[in-house]
Design an enzyme around this catalytic site. Sequence first.
Site, mmCIF file in Angstrom:
data_model
loop_
_atom_site.group_PDB
_atom_site.id
_atom_site.type_symbol
_atom_site.label_atom_id
_atom_site.label_comp_id
_atom_site.label_asym_id
_atom_site.label_seq_id
_atom_site.Cartn_x
_atom_site.Cartn_y
_atom_site.Cartn_z
ATOM 1 N N ASP A 1 -6.981 18.313 48.982
ATOM 2 C CA ASP A 1 -6.598 17.683 47.700
ATOM 3 C C ASP A 1 -5.641 18.618 46.857
ATOM 4 O O ASP A 1 -5.964 19.328 46.868
ATOM 5 C CB ASP A 1 -7.622 16.999 47.030
ATOM 6 N N ASN B 1 -13.873 6.591 44.377
ATOM 7 C CA ASN B 1 -14.043 6.116 42.717
ATOM 8 C C ASN B 1 -13.014 4.451 43.121
ATOM 9 O O ASN B 1 -12.682 5.116 43.901
ATOM 10 C CB ASN B 1 -12.730 6.941 42.328
ATOM 11 N N HIS C 1 -9.941 7.226 49.944
ATOM 12 C CA HIS C 1 -10.544 7.814 49.962
ATOM 13 C C HIS C 1 -11.510 8.544 49.977
ATOM 14 O O HIS C 1 -12.460 8.452 48.909
ATOM 15 C CB HIS C 1 -8.948 9.048 49.269
ATOM 16 N N HIS D 1 -14.020 11.917 48.602
ATOM 17 C CA HIS D 1 -13.925 13.244 47.933
ATOM 18 C C HIS D 1 -15.253 13.676 48.630
ATOM 19 O O HIS D 1 -16.105 13.393 49.189
ATOM 20 C CB HIS D 1 -13.783 12.798 46.689
#
Length: 130
Positions: A29, A86, A99, A101
């Site tokens: 990230d 998200n 994506h 996390h």
Amino acid sequence: MDDCIFCRRHDPALNTIVCENTTFFARYDNYPSAPGHVEIVSKRHTESFFDLTDPELLDAYALILEARKVLIEEYDPPHGYTIGVNEGRAAGRSVDHLHIHLIPRYFGDVKDARGGIRKATPNWDPDSWR
């Protein structure tokens, strides 16, 4: 998709790739919430986790496991992980490309870890759950 950071996965100025498989790649990230914070990113430009095919879901999970092995080798072995998506702008997504996390966690990395990802929602206070 020239303006999508994740579609430009081979640009080392934008993406530091950790590992990859057929349909996903793992990258560090660019704004990590913890050392070793990686994102498992779909090679196909799709916004939603719910649009993944069954083979893509298997590849995503396999890459989460592979990235976890890399984190264990490169960092102090984490005490835990926060894994999350998200899903949509209302959930905090800032890049409209799927994506996932994978965030290494350690005892003491925050004052009170109770509630975990619930802190992103209004009813986040664990003391109020009693």
